[in-house]
Design a protein around this motif. Structure first.
Motif, PDB file in Angstrom:
ATOM      1  N   UNK A 173       2.542  -8.718  10.104  1.00  0.00           N
ATOM      2  CA  UNK A 173       3.395  -8.024   9.043  1.00  0.00           C
ATOM      3  C   UNK A 173       2.448  -7.390   7.912  1.00  0.00           C
ATOM      4  N   UNK A 174       2.398  -6.223   7.669  1.00  0.00           N
ATOM      5  CA  UNK A 174       1.555  -5.625   6.547  1.00  0.00           C
ATOM      6  C   UNK A 174       2.638  -4.970   5.620  1.00  0.00           C
ATOM      7  N   UNK A 234       1.210 -10.025   5.534  1.00  0.00           N
ATOM      8  CA  UNK A 234      -0.043  -9.684   4.489  1.00  0.00           C
ATOM      9  C   UNK A 234       0.481  -8.762   3.481  1.00  0.00           C
ATOM     10  N   UNK A 235       0.093  -9.045   2.239  1.00  0.00           N
ATOM     11  CA  UNK A 235       0.854  -8.433   1.045  1.00  0.00           C
ATOM     12  C   UNK A 235      -0.421  -7.564   0.549  1.00  0.00           C
ATOM     13  N   UNK A 236      -0.478  -6.349   0.612  1.00  0.00           N
ATOM     14  CA  UNK A 236      -1.444  -5.556  -0.321  1.00  0.00           C
ATOM     15  C   UNK A 236      -0.675  -5.401  -1.691  1.00  0.00           C
ATOM     16  N   UNK A 237      -1.502  -5.899  -2.627  1.00  0.00           N
ATOM     17  CA  UNK A 237      -0.636  -5.826  -3.878  1.00  0.00           C
ATOM     18  C   UNK A 237      -1.607  -4.796  -4.880  1.00  0.00           C
ATOM     19  N   UNK A 238      -0.931  -3.529  -5.271  1.00  0.00           N
ATOM     20  CA  UNK A 238      -1.436  -2.548  -5.894  1.00  0.00           C
ATOM     21  C   UNK A 238      -0.444  -2.205  -7.157  1.00  0.00           C
ATOM     22  N   UNK A 239      -0.570  -1.174  -7.780  1.00  0.00           N
ATOM     23  CA  UNK A 239       0.111  -0.938  -9.003  1.00  0.00           C
ATOM     24  C   UNK A 239       0.230   0.495  -9.136  1.00  0.00           C
ATOM     25  N   UNK A 240       1.067   1.051 -10.015  1.00  0.00           N
ATOM     26  CA  UNK A 240       1.155   2.588 -10.315  1.00  0.00           C
ATOM     27  C   UNK A 240       0.074   3.275 -10.947  1.00  0.00           C
ATOM     28  N   UNK A 250      -8.550  -4.006   6.998  1.00  0.00           N
ATOM     29  CA  UNK A 250      -8.670  -5.574   7.012  1.00  0.00           C
ATOM     30  C   UNK A 250      -7.323  -6.340   7.067  1.00  0.00           C
ATOM     31  N   UNK A 251      -6.216  -5.569   6.270  1.00  0.00           N
ATOM     32  CA  UNK A 251      -4.953  -6.328   6.394  1.00  0.00           C
ATOM     33  C   UNK A 251      -4.236  -6.300   7.781  1.00  0.00           C
ATOM     34  N   UNK A 252      -4.610  -5.308   8.546  1.00  0.00           N
ATOM     35  CA  UNK A 252      -4.006  -5.226   9.751  1.00  0.00           C
ATOM     36  C   UNK A 252      -4.583  -6.114  10.796  1.00  0.00           C
ATOM     37  N   UNK A 253      -5.731  -6.394  10.535  1.00  0.00           N
ATOM     38  CA  UNK A 253      -6.835  -7.527  11.403  1.00  0.00           C
ATOM     39  C   UNK A 253      -6.178  -8.956  11.116  1.00  0.00           C
ATOM     40  N   UNK A 254      -5.998  -9.058  10.012  1.00  0.00           N
ATOM     41  CA  UNK A 254      -5.706 -10.351   9.396  1.00  0.00           C
ATOM     42  C   UNK A 254      -4.187 -10.833   9.857  1.00  0.00           C
ATOM     43  N   UNK A 255      -3.443  -9.886   9.615  1.00  0.00           N
ATOM     44  CA  UNK A 255      -1.861  -9.988  10.030  1.00  0.00           C
ATOM     45  C   UNK A 255      -1.941 -10.380  11.443  1.00  0.00           C
ATOM     46  N   UNK A 256      -2.589  -9.588  12.529  1.00  0.00           N
ATOM     47  CA  UNK A 256      -2.334  -9.813  13.868  1.00  0.00           C
ATOM     48  C   UNK A 256      -3.167 -11.325  14.183  1.00  0.00           C
ATOM     49  N   UNK A 257      -4.461 -11.515  13.411  1.00  0.00           N
ATOM     50  CA  UNK A 257      -5.307 -12.578  13.721  1.00  0.00           C
ATOM     51  C   UNK A 257      -4.500 -13.902  13.376  1.00  0.00           C
ATOM     52  N   UNK A 265       0.909  -2.082  15.490  1.00  0.00           N
ATOM     53  CA  UNK A 265       0.535  -2.310  14.068  1.00  0.00           C
ATOM     54  C   UNK A 265       1.681  -1.733  13.188  1.00  0.00           C
ATOM     55  N   UNK A 266       2.624  -2.561  12.403  1.00  0.00           N
ATOM     56  CA  UNK A 266       3.404  -1.981  11.616  1.00  0.00           C
ATOM     57  C   UNK A 266       3.504  -2.266  10.389  1.00  0.00           C
ATOM     58  N   UNK A 267       4.006  -1.517   9.372  1.00  0.00           N
ATOM     59  CA  UNK A 267       3.931  -1.660   7.879  1.00  0.00           C
ATOM     60  C   UNK A 267       5.173  -1.100   7.402  1.00  0.00           C
ATOM     61  N   UNK A 268       5.246  -1.848   5.873  1.00  0.00           N
ATOM     62  CA  UNK A 268       6.354  -1.353   4.979  1.00  0.00           C
ATOM     63  C   UNK A 268       5.744  -1.345   3.755  1.00  0.00           C
ATOM     64  N   UNK A 269       6.432  -0.652   2.863  1.00  0.00           N
ATOM     65  CA  UNK A 269       5.824  -0.717   1.343  1.00  0.00           C
ATOM     66  C   UNK A 269       7.238  -0.528   0.383  1.00  0.00           C
ATOM     67  N   UNK A 270       6.930  -0.975  -0.743  1.00  0.00           N
ATOM     68  CA  UNK A 270       7.853  -0.724  -1.762  1.00  0.00           C
ATOM     69  C   UNK A 270       7.372  -1.298  -3.162  1.00  0.00           C
TER      70      UNK A 270
END
Lengths: 285, 577
Positions: free
Chosen positions: B295-296, B360-366, B348-355, B268-273
């Motif tokens: 990919x998350x 899968x993009x988790x959209x958040x903000x400052x 949930x995002x990790x489950x969805x990405x593999x399924x 299970x792998x992730x990146x963020x920016x």
């Protein structure tokens, strides 16, 4: 035991007749077979270019990614499952143009992968433009009045930036190249081979006779490949000769060796059951 | 006497503003109160103006509230910048001497508390930065917080560094005593102690971090960029304890490609920016989609375009994450609206990405990423992970020919085989390909493969939960929004209710695939729909129109880099009605 042919798929190669890739691919497959590797043990990551179309012709875990990016993908695979033999395979545009930052930085990590770069001094899949290793003055479709830039020196760059195995091969010398690839794979750490390659279709400057006049073997010069300064001096020769062989090799802990997280077993084999975070959350209370 | 209050401290960067804000919040948490923190700072390490808001409430609070009840001004700018935010019955503690306060600028009802911070620090031979703990002592004296709590938080903060603890306690006490001796009249806002059942204070990014760790994250690669950087910091700290490889790569392109490599190998792998780094990742996003890789990616939005306002907030990247990369492919975009949702939805995002074998993009903000809020304890019980279809060597031995991109799958998902598995060798290909993975440009094969990938959308729409209306069933106003605006809307709804206005709220969590049916229904049934977003053009409203043909009655938009404050929403609603 797998043989060379076991690494071959049913897909018909799409390279031009006389392409240097017809030397590099069998040398690579032969090296795999002679090292006793099985197809499923190898992950081979390609970029984009003539050489990377070779991804279709290798029977193993082949990854045909995007231009310039095979190294980070390969590093990710190796760190997730260090039991795999991981090879990255690029052309000179991929490695020294689009992906040069990954090339420089991956050498610094000493991650235990092998990087094979098919260097034909030209962009060939896009029908013949200047590449980072094209010589100054070389006329191409993107530089019809001659290349203005200095060629990139991948061998010197790799040695300077911490690669622990640096070599140069030639697509027309398959036995020599096969041995180099075997050494590179056996080496623990980041191993890199720049492979000089003919492009009979677009590169009319660096043809076989041109190379024949210039290539020399480092083995014939009693080169000490453990000596950093001698390696740099071989990589920056000014006599017009092009050395083939191992410039530099040194033992250093790999990136994975320095990760406590990998001591027990590869990440991919670690259980994800019952990961308990409850105690760690106390700091937020 | 009021027990809900808003405390704010302002001063130059490097004055320990954030650190004292965190200490203030922790004391409130320990007294059983709910807090929401908001950190305003420029993209600088020294110089420039910093401010830290703490909203304190006896009930759950979802965002920063205004007006400010007690303002601490360490410098002159704190007065000029924030005096208009002050409540009529509020107070101002200011650094007497360097900071000049003109009484006439405030209503008579505002209480002024000149405290000579510099002199106090000098007298006790403290360091200049310790003005912050003097101000903490002074604030707590006014708010009726017992000094033992101040002492306890200083001991907690500086752990076993005895000398540091002692000098900080001395200075806090000096501030505390100065107020007690010089201002006898009780301040109009006083602490009301409640039970604390073990709640926590943490940020949205920390929610993502712990959600990821709990979901079995094994590989994280990233490049620092505000406001995503705290994910990197926190995961790096936990790398040894939870056996996670955390790699700070040379750039975001490397970050995402390394994560794809690790995901391909089976972890299970992730990146963020932030948006800028995500822009660099765009090409690989499409690669992951055509190669069908899990990919998350967390995208933490800040105002743009380009460098924009690095340390401020906004929701201007919605359309960007929905459309980034060439051509069309299925992708998931999930927008949590609070810290708990960050924790839950990351899992949930990790489950969805593999399924679904897709990005899968988790959209958040400052605003969500870096604001700290009090929440109930996370649900840390084990959760069954969904690892998707992965064939083993044994399963492969029963198949004549393994096809990585088998199109004979009704859900659009062809089983994966992890590298290293015997008899499963294959090519994963960023070129359009046939079922075996080989490069293929025939028209029928292309259409077959595009259609297969897009079958995932139909499958997903069956499975992902519809957004749900919260609040009054029969409402005068239906708010529709996504992401961090949830907090301001929930607070505004509290206030509207007090004024007899009924409202409810539809938070759209899954923005792709878009739940058009449910959203369309809500629009049809609602009396008045108000879409609330932190961007200039109303990107969500446009998306809703695209998917449902529906147009909201009103849009409340904000794009000054600041989050919504509830009163801004309330005032607009009152104007509308």
């Amino acid at each position: 035991m797998a043989e060379q042919k076991d690494f071959t798929t049913s897909y018909k190669p799409t390279w031009c007749p006389g392409c240097g890739n017809f030397g590099i691919m069998p040398a690579t497959k032969k090296a795999y077979a002679e090292l006793g590797l099985e197809p499923h043990q190898i992950a081979m990551v390609f970029g984009i270019g003539c050489s990377s179309n070779g991804s279709n012709f290798y029977n193993l875990y082949a990854f045909h990614g995007i231009h310039g990016r095979p190294l980070p993908v390969a590093a990710g695979i190796k760190l997730a499952n260090h039991e795999l033999t991981v090879i990255a395979d690029s052309g000179d545009g991929d490695a020294y143009g689009e992906g040069v930052s990954h090339f420089v930085h991956t050498t610094r990590t000493n991650v235990d992968i092998t990087y094979l770069v098919h260097d034909n001094n030209l962009y060939s899949l896009t029908t013949g433009q200047t590449s980072p290793t094209s010589s100054t003055g070389m006329k191409t479709k993107s530089a019809p009045f001659g290349n203005l830039d200095m060629p990139f020196n991948p061998i010197a760059a790799a040695i300077l930036n911490g690669a622990t195995f640096v070599a140069q091969g030639f697509s027309s010398d398959i036995p020599h190249l096969t041995e180099l690839i075997k050494k590179a794979i056996k080496h623990r750490g980041f191993s890199f081979i720049n492979i000089l390659q003919l492009c009979p279709t677009f590169n009319k400057l660096n043809e076989f006779p041109w190379y024949k006049e210039r290539v020399i073997k480092l083995d014939d010069e009693a080169h000490d490949d453990s000596d950093f300064h001698k390696a740099i001096s071989q990589a920056t020769r000014t006599d017009g000769k092009i050395p083939l062989g191992v410039f530099y090799q040194i033992d250093k802990p790999t990136y994975g060796d320095r990760l406590e997280q990998l001591k027990d077993k590869p990440l991919v084999k670690q259980s994800l059951d019952n990961i308990d975070i409850s105690k760690s959350l106390d700091v937020y209370k | 006497m009021k027990h809900n209050f808003n405390w704010k401290i302002g001063g130059p960067a490097g004055y320990g503003i954030k650190s004292v804000g965190a200490m203030f919040s922790r004391v409130m948490l320990r007294h059983g109160l709910f807090v929401f923190n908001y950190d305003e700072y420029p993209s600088l390490i020294r110089g420039g103006h910093n401010a830290f808001d703490v909203t304190v409430s006896t009930e759950p609070v979802y965002t920063t509230r205004r007006p400010v009840s007690l303002l601490v001004a360490l410098d002159q700018e704190s007065i000029s910048e924030h005096q208009h935010e002050l409540a009529d019955d509020g107070g101002v503690i200011f650094n007497d001497g360097p900071v000049k306060v003109d009484k006439n600028l405030f209503p008579e009802s505002v209480k002024l508390y000149p405290v000579p911070f510099d002199k106090i620090v000098e007298e006790h031979k403290g360091e200049k930065v310790m003005r912050n703990v003097v101000s903490l002592g002074a604030s707590f004296a006014l708010l009726g917080v017992p000094f033992e709590s101040v002492q306890a938080i200083i001991e907690y903060k500086f752990k076993k560094k005895e000398k540091v603890v002692a000098s900080n306690v001395t200075l806090a006490k000096a501030g505390y005593d100065f107020i007690k001796e010089n201002f006898k009249e009780e301040f109009g806002y006083q602490l009301k102690k409640l039970d604390n059942p073990g709640r926590m204070i943490l940020s949205g990014n920390e929610g993502i971090v712990w959600g990821a760790i709990k979901a079995g994250l094994k590989f994280y690669s990233a490049y620092p960029m505000t406001p995503s950087t705290s994910i990197l910091h926190n995961l790096a700290l936990q790398a040894h304890k939870y056996n996670i490889v955390v790699k700070h790569t040379e750039d975001e392109i490397s970050a995402i490609n390394t994560a794809v490599g690790a995901g391909y190998a089976g972890v299970r792998a992730m990146t963020a920016s932030a948006g800028g780094g995500f822009a660099l990742m765009a090409e690989t996003l499409g690669m992951a989609a055509i190669m069908e890789m899990p990919l998350v990616i967390a995208e933490l939005t800040r105002p743009g375009p380009s460098t924009g306002m690095p340390t401020w907030t906004g929701q201007g990247d919605l359309r960007f994450v929905l459309h980034a990369s060439q051509d069309e492919f299925p992708r998931f975009v999930i927008a949590p609206g609070d810290v708990e949702q960050c924790f839950e939805l990351t899992q949930t995002a990790f489950d969805i990405a593999e399924k679904y074998q897709t990005p899968v993009i988790i959209l958040s903000d400052k605003q969500l990423a870096e604001s700290y809020q009090t929440i109930e304890k996370f649900d840390t019980r084990p959760r069954k992970l969904q690892r998707g279809k992965v064939l083993t060597e044994e399963e492969l031995s029963k198949i004549d020919e393994y096809k990585r991109y088998n199109t004979d799958v009704s859900d659009g998902v062809s089983p994966r085989v992890l590298p290293g598995t015997k008899k499963g060798e294959h090519l994963v290909n960023s070129d359009e390909h046939n079922e075996l993975g080989f490069s293929e440009e025939r028209s029928d094969e292309r259409v077959r493969m595009m259609d297969k990938r897009f079958r995932k959308v139909a499958t997903a729409l069956e499975e992902i939960p519809d957004p749900e209306l919260e609040g009054d069933k029969k409402a005068d106003i239906t708010f529709v929004s996504f992401g961090s605006t949830r907090g301001a809307i929930l607070e505004a709804m509290k206030d509207l209710k007090q004024d007899g206005i009924k409202s409810n709220f539809l938070q759209i969590i899954y923005l792709s695939p878009f739940p058009d049916k449910k959203v369309g229904e809500v629009f049809k049934k609602a009396k008045k729909v108000v879409v609330v977003e932190c961007n200039k053009t109303g990107q969500l409203a446009g998306l809703i129109r695209e998917h449902t043909g529906q147009v909201p009655d009103y849009k409340i938009l904000k794009y000054d880099g600041r989050p919504f404050f509830p009163d801004e929403i309330v005032d607009t609603i009152k104007d509308i009605l």
